[in-house]
Motif scaffolding. Sequence first.
Motif, mmCIF file in Angstrom:
data_model
loop_
_atom_site.group_PDB
_atom_site.id
_atom_site.type_symbol
_atom_site.label_atom_id
_atom_site.label_comp_id
_atom_site.label_asym_id
_atom_site.label_seq_id
_atom_site.Cartn_x
_atom_site.Cartn_y
_atom_site.Cartn_z
ATOM 1 N N ARG A 100 12.274 -25.070 138.967
ATOM 2 C CA ARG A 100 13.350 -24.072 138.557
ATOM 3 C C ARG A 100 14.506 -25.000 138.956
ATOM 4 N N LEU A 101 14.727 -25.731 140.204
ATOM 5 C CA LEU A 101 15.811 -26.542 140.526
ATOM 6 C C LEU A 101 16.290 -27.492 139.535
ATOM 7 N N LEU A 102 14.671 -28.284 139.148
ATOM 8 C CA LEU A 102 14.938 -29.538 138.191
ATOM 9 C C LEU A 102 15.468 -29.005 137.019
ATOM 10 N N VAL A 103 15.253 -27.761 136.345
ATOM 11 C CA VAL A 103 15.582 -27.125 135.152
ATOM 12 C C VAL A 103 17.164 -26.952 135.258
ATOM 13 N N GLN A 104 17.479 -26.313 136.338
ATOM 14 C CA GLN A 104 18.901 -25.895 136.739
ATOM 15 C C GLN A 104 19.723 -27.124 136.686
ATOM 16 N N GLU A 105 19.244 -28.289 137.390
ATOM 17 C CA GLU A 105 20.014 -29.514 137.398
ATOM 18 C C GLU A 105 20.232 -30.323 135.994
ATOM 19 N N ASN A 106 19.080 -29.978 135.171
ATOM 20 C CA ASN A 106 19.322 -30.825 133.932
ATOM 21 C C ASN A 106 19.563 -30.105 132.787
ATOM 22 N N LEU A 107 19.344 -28.742 132.712
ATOM 23 C CA LEU A 107 19.632 -27.936 131.510
ATOM 24 C C LEU A 107 20.485 -26.528 131.864
ATOM 25 N N GLY A 108 20.867 -26.503 133.080
ATOM 26 C CA GLY A 108 21.730 -25.309 133.396
ATOM 27 C C GLY A 108 21.037 -24.194 133.894
ATOM 28 N N LYS A 109 21.720 -23.105 134.606
ATOM 29 C CA LYS A 109 21.156 -22.021 135.211
ATOM 30 C C LYS A 109 20.726 -21.075 134.190
ATOM 31 N N GLU A 110 21.149 -21.066 132.997
ATOM 32 C CA GLU A 110 20.713 -20.098 132.139
ATOM 33 C C GLU A 110 19.097 -20.488 131.607
ATOM 34 N N LYS A 111 18.844 -21.729 131.573
ATOM 35 C CA LYS A 111 17.696 -22.156 131.175
ATOM 36 C C LYS A 111 16.684 -21.981 132.438
ATOM 37 N N ALA A 112 17.163 -22.143 133.714
ATOM 38 C CA ALA A 112 16.292 -21.966 134.633
ATOM 39 C C ALA A 112 15.935 -20.480 134.823
ATOM 40 N N ASP A 113 16.799 -19.404 134.493
ATOM 41 C CA ASP A 113 16.509 -18.304 134.588
ATOM 42 C C ASP A 113 15.520 -17.649 133.761
ATOM 43 N N ALA A 114 15.468 -18.587 132.490
ATOM 44 C CA ALA A 114 14.487 -17.784 131.247
ATOM 45 C C ALA A 114 13.107 -18.595 131.221
ATOM 46 N N ILE A 115 12.844 -19.422 132.273
ATOM 47 C CA ILE A 115 11.566 -20.220 132.630
ATOM 48 C C ILE A 115 10.523 -18.998 132.393
ATOM 49 N N GLU A 116 9.554 -19.332 131.349
ATOM 50 C CA GLU A 116 8.469 -18.469 131.179
ATOM 51 C C GLU A 116 7.150 -19.035 132.084
ATOM 52 N N TRP A 117 6.787 -18.339 133.065
ATOM 53 C CA TRP A 117 5.655 -18.871 133.694
ATOM 54 C C TRP A 117 4.366 -18.358 133.333
ATOM 55 N N SER A 118 4.006 -17.588 132.390
ATOM 56 C CA SER A 118 2.847 -17.005 132.114
ATOM 57 C C SER A 118 1.763 -17.956 131.767
ATOM 58 N N ALA A 119 2.056 -18.900 131.063
ATOM 59 C CA ALA A 119 1.058 -20.076 130.549
ATOM 60 C C ALA A 119 1.666 -21.413 130.514
ATOM 61 N N PRO A 120 1.927 -22.222 131.416
ATOM 62 C CA PRO A 120 2.599 -23.643 131.392
ATOM 63 C C PRO A 120 1.480 -24.335 130.327
ATOM 64 N N ARG A 121 2.010 -25.409 129.939
ATOM 65 C CA ARG A 121 1.433 -26.183 129.130
ATOM 66 C C ARG A 121 1.168 -27.486 129.479
ATOM 67 N N LEU A 122 -0.149 -27.897 129.148
ATOM 68 C CA LEU A 122 -0.510 -29.507 129.342
ATOM 69 C C LEU A 122 -0.842 -29.961 128.131
ATOM 70 N N ILE A 123 0.195 -31.148 127.837
ATOM 71 C CA ILE A 123 -0.146 -32.278 126.733
ATOM 72 C C ILE A 123 -0.875 -33.490 127.083
ATOM 73 N N CYS A 124 -1.935 -33.768 126.450
ATOM 74 C CA CYS A 124 -2.471 -34.924 126.747
ATOM 75 C C CYS A 124 -2.381 -36.039 125.431
ATOM 76 N N ILE A 125 -1.882 -36.865 125.753
ATOM 77 C CA ILE A 125 -1.398 -38.177 124.690
ATOM 78 C C ILE A 125 -2.422 -39.353 125.021
ATOM 79 N N ALA A 126 -3.074 -39.889 123.798
ATOM 80 C CA ALA A 126 -3.995 -40.830 123.848
ATOM 81 C C ALA A 126 -4.085 -41.329 122.500
ATOM 82 N N ALA A 127 -4.675 -43.051 122.547
ATOM 83 C CA ALA A 127 -5.053 -43.395 121.230
ATOM 84 C C ALA A 127 -6.003 -42.938 120.691
#
Length: 314
Positions: A100-127
């Motif tokens: 949350r602190l990282l989001v607030q520092e980069n995108l602002g408090k409004e985005k930090a307050d809106a974080i959705e924690w129910s299902a964070p995503r993992l994206i794996c990228i490969a050849a």
Amino acid sequence: MSDIKLFQISDNKASELSGSSAPLERALQTLFEKNLDALLGVRFLASEYSTTHGGRMDTLGLDENCYPVIIEYKRNINENVINQGLFYLDWLMDHKADFRLLVQENLGKEKADAIEWSAPRLICIAADFTRYDLHAIKQMGRNIELIRYRRFGQDLLMLDLLTSVSSNVSQPVSHTSMSMSDYIPTSSGGTKSPARHKTNSESLADAGEALTNLYSDTVAYLLSLGDDVTQKTLNCYFAFKRIKNFVCLEVKPTLSVLRLFLKVDPDTITLEKGFTRNVRNKGHFGTGDLEVTLRTPHDLDRAKPLIEKSYESS
């Protein structure tokens, strides 16, 4: 895995472009991080983010639906980025305050307050990935996406969403994301309990039979567009996505309508009053600059070309 071929057409003659699936190097990771929003619909937060146990997440971000996103890059065939990414997902859920602190520092408090924690995503990228990778994530029940990349010369980058597993959890209303307008003033000048707005799921439960049937037909159509389409349930809308959102759907039972927000440039179509509207500079939930209002099955048929256009661009 099956190969994808890219051809260049000139004077009605097709010539195959040579594709490269060389191991992903740091330069390509940097390219992704500089273009995360355009490529994946994710806002960049940090690169090589250190965890308290000495690990390093390759890329950390926040997606367009405010879900935390961990991106891991598979640099060689033997590297198990899926298990590593799952470990980081669990770490992230135990360190929400740090994120949350990282989001607030980069995108602002409004985005930090809106974080959705129910299902964070993992994206794996490969050849490339193995069939065992594809099978494994289907057994895990977590939000995991496998994306294969190919380079064609210096100017073309192809992303292929091989598979996506979505845990579609309905989320409770987050009072931390409410603004001061959500609180009802009392006669003494103070405030009382927050004015709780209905979630989109609750609005759907209140819908009449005709609107419920229209919703079912619309969802069936959206999911039929491709095996890569997944549905996310958020407080204020349902998101339908491939790599990125292509439809955000709101249920409005008091108006007996469905509102769709599409990633279609409103300037490229003829707007029809009561059916399509340019919301580029208007506040709304979800993503997309074109609002489409559905009242009847006929409206859904009229909207299908626009929906398909948004789908193709996602």
